[in-house]
Write an enzyme that holds these catalytic residues in place. Structure first.
Site, short mmCIF file in Angstrom:
data_model
loop_
_atom_site.label_atom_id
_atom_site.label_comp_id
_atom_site.label_asym_id
_atom_site.label_seq_id
_atom_site.Cartn_x
_atom_site.Cartn_y
_atom_site.Cartn_z
N SER A 1 0.86 -1.20 0.00
CA SER A 1 0.00 0.00 0.00
C SER A 1 0.89 1.24 0.00
O SER A 1 2.05 1.18 0.40
CB SER A 1 -0.86 0.02 1.26
OG SER A 1 -1.54 1.25 1.40
N TYR B 1 -1.84 -0.10 10.81
CA TYR B 1 -2.03 -0.51 9.41
C TYR B 1 -0.79 -0.13 8.61
O TYR B 1 -0.25 -0.94 7.85
CB TYR B 1 -3.29 0.13 8.81
CG TYR B 1 -3.49 -0.24 7.36
CD1 TYR B 1 -3.77 -1.55 6.98
CD2 TYR B 1 -3.37 0.72 6.35
CE1 TYR B 1 -3.93 -1.90 5.65
CE2 TYR B 1 -3.52 0.38 5.01
CZ TYR B 1 -3.81 -0.93 4.66
OH TYR B 1 -3.95 -1.29 3.33
P1 NDP Z 1 -11.60 -5.96 0.34
O1 NDP Z 1 -12.07 -5.79 1.74
O2 NDP Z 1 -12.57 -5.76 -0.77
O3 NDP Z 1 -10.93 -7.40 0.15
C1 NDP Z 1 -10.13 -7.98 1.15
C2 NDP Z 1 -9.99 -9.47 0.87
O4 NDP Z 1 -9.12 -10.03 1.87
C3 NDP Z 1 -11.31 -10.20 0.95
O5 NDP Z 1 -11.41 -11.12 -0.10
C4 NDP Z 1 -11.22 -10.94 2.29
O6 NDP Z 1 -11.92 -12.18 2.19
C5 NDP Z 1 -9.72 -11.21 2.38
N1 NDP Z 1 -9.30 -11.46 3.76
C6 NDP Z 1 -9.30 -10.58 4.79
N2 NDP Z 1 -8.90 -11.19 5.91
C7 NDP Z 1 -8.66 -12.50 5.58
C8 NDP Z 1 -8.22 -13.64 6.30
N3 NDP Z 1 -7.96 -13.57 7.63
N4 NDP Z 1 -8.08 -14.82 5.65
C9 NDP Z 1 -8.36 -14.89 4.33
N5 NDP Z 1 -8.74 -13.86 3.58
C10 NDP Z 1 -8.91 -12.67 4.20
O7 NDP Z 1 -10.39 -4.95 0.19
P2 NDP Z 1 -9.30 -4.71 -0.98
O8 NDP Z 1 -9.60 -5.51 -2.16
O9 NDP Z 1 -9.18 -3.25 -1.13
O10 NDP Z 1 -8.00 -5.22 -0.25
C11 NDP Z 1 -7.09 -6.13 -0.81
C12 NDP Z 1 -5.68 -5.75 -0.38
O11 NDP Z 1 -5.35 -4.49 -0.92
C13 NDP Z 1 -5.48 -5.62 1.13
O12 NDP Z 1 -4.24 -6.23 1.46
C14 NDP Z 1 -5.42 -4.12 1.35
O13 NDP Z 1 -4.67 -3.78 2.49
C15 NDP Z 1 -4.75 -3.68 0.07
N6 NDP Z 1 -4.92 -2.28 -0.30
C16 NDP Z 1 -6.17 -1.75 -0.47
C17 NDP Z 1 -6.30 -0.43 -0.81
C18 NDP Z 1 -7.63 0.23 -0.94
O14 NDP Z 1 -7.69 1.49 -0.93
N7 NDP Z 1 -8.71 -0.51 -1.10
C19 NDP Z 1 -5.13 0.42 -1.06
C20 NDP Z 1 -3.88 -0.23 -0.84
C21 NDP Z 1 -3.79 -1.54 -0.50
P3 NDP Z 1 -12.83 -12.82 3.35
O15 NDP Z 1 -13.42 -11.69 4.14
O16 NDP Z 1 -13.83 -13.62 2.58
O17 NDP Z 1 -11.89 -13.67 4.12
C1 8X3 Z 2 -5.07 1.65 1.76
C2 8X3 Z 2 -4.71 3.02 1.33
O1 8X3 Z 2 -4.30 5.42 2.09
O2 8X3 Z 2 -6.04 4.15 3.24
O3 8X3 Z 2 -3.96 0.83 1.89
O4 8X3 Z 2 -3.74 3.68 3.65
S1 8X3 Z 2 -4.68 4.11 2.65
#
Ligand code: NDP
Ligand code: 8X3
Length: 254
Positions: A140, A153
């Site tokens: 991120s 985080y």
């Molecule tokens: P979502 O919440 O849409 O997706 C998160 C996914 O992670 C879900 O499929 C969830 O599945 C899975 N997950 C969470 N905890 C667990 C666990 N303990 N075991 C297995 N699976 C798990 O968010 P995003 O798609 O945005 O997030 C994906 C990644 O991108 C994350 O690592 C996030 O930190 C990163 N990210 C996101 C950003 C944003 O602005 N959205 C920016 C930068 C990075 P389930 O709940 O079914 O287990």
């Molecule tokens: C998610 C992006 O800016 O909320 O990883 O940290 S931010």
């Protein structure tokens, strides 16, 4: 020889789900994972109907034994994994550190750092046995900067950033590519999770600007994974045009 196999964690929503769709469209066979069984199997079914070869594994990446069992139980033909997308992750809460909720901290540390390690520990040896592979770690912009309330985080994503570099040096001799991806704001379920179901607070994060969507990240993964064998994109920072840093954004009146 069959298609290349991609193993994607957290494919039940957001970036993981979009990556599954885009890699399927590019001819990959898929192993998709997540905890929400109903969603996971619905996505598996949808992809199968599109003619994709796909296997769903329902497990919690925070549990090393469950993670090991899930990978060990894969049929031999599914162990030839070419691509691992370490995507499962979350932010929980926005409180300043001195008021932080310890359970929130543990969920983030256990998922974003330890879960990523447990999965990689199972898959990387398979890749090495198979002569190479490509690991994507979804870090991120929070792994490059810190911002108020981001404390734990941000620390977990700084750890992911360091682990991407660590994996690359540890496995360079085994022909493993490691690509760290550092997105800014992507509109997924991420903020709903972070604000513990408060949909208004989640929507406010993106008010007045055009965030990235999950497919923007998936397309970058597709680009990186389709480079020639001698090319590795090590670290990719991707932001909405309206975002210059975690704290500098342009918002138009809504
Ligand atoms: P979502 O919440 O849409 O997706 C998160 C996914 O992670 C879900 O499929 C969830 O599945 C899975 N997950 C969470 N905890 C667990 C666990 N303990 N075991 C297995 N699976 C798990 O968010 P995003 O798609 O945005 O997030 C994906 C990644 O991108 C994350 O690592 C996030 O930190 C990163 N990210 C996101 C950003 C944003 O602005 N959205 C920016 C930068 C990075 P389930 O709940 O079914 O287990
Ligand atoms: C998610 C992006 O800016 O909320 O990883 O940290 S931010």
């Amino acid at each position: 020889m069959g298609n290349k196999i991609a193993f994607i964690t957290g494919a039940t929503s957001g970036i993981g789900e979009a990556t599954a769709e885009i890699l399927a469209g590019a001819g990959f066979d898929l192993i998709i994972t997540g905890r929400r069984a109903e969603r996971l199997y619905a996505i598996e079914e949808r992809l199968r109907e599109q003619g994709v070869k796909v296997l769903a594994l329902c497990f919690d990446v925070r549990d090393p034994a469950e993670t090991r069992r899930a990978v060990e139980a894969l049929p031999a033909a599914w162990k030839n994994i070419a691509v691992l997308v370490n995507n499962a992750g979350l932010a929980v809460g926005t409180r300043p550190l001195q008021e932080g909720v310890i359970d929130d901290w543990e969920r983030m540390i256990d998922t974003n750092i330890k879960g990523l390690l447990y999965v990689t520990r199972e898959i990387a040896p398979l890749m090495i046995e198979n002569g190479g592979g490509h690991i994507f770690n979804i870090a991120s912009i929070a792994g490059k900067e810190v911002y108020p309330g981001g404390n734990v985080y941000c620390a977990t994503k700084h750890a992911v950033d360091a682990l991407s570099r660590g994996m690359r040096v540890d496995m360079v001799k085994q022909g493993i590519k490691v690509t760290n991806i550092a997105p800014g704001m992507v509109e997924t379920e991420f903020s709903i999770v972070r604000y513990k179901g408060d949909e208004q607070a989640a929507a406010d994060v993106y008010a007045g600007l055009r965030p990235l969507d999950a497919r923007d990240i998936a397309e970058v993964i597709l680009f990186a994974v389709t480079r020639p064998a001698h090319v590795c994109l090590n670290d990719i920072v991707i932001m909405p045009t309206a975002q210059a840093s975690t704290r500098d954004v342009r918002r138009d009146p809504v």
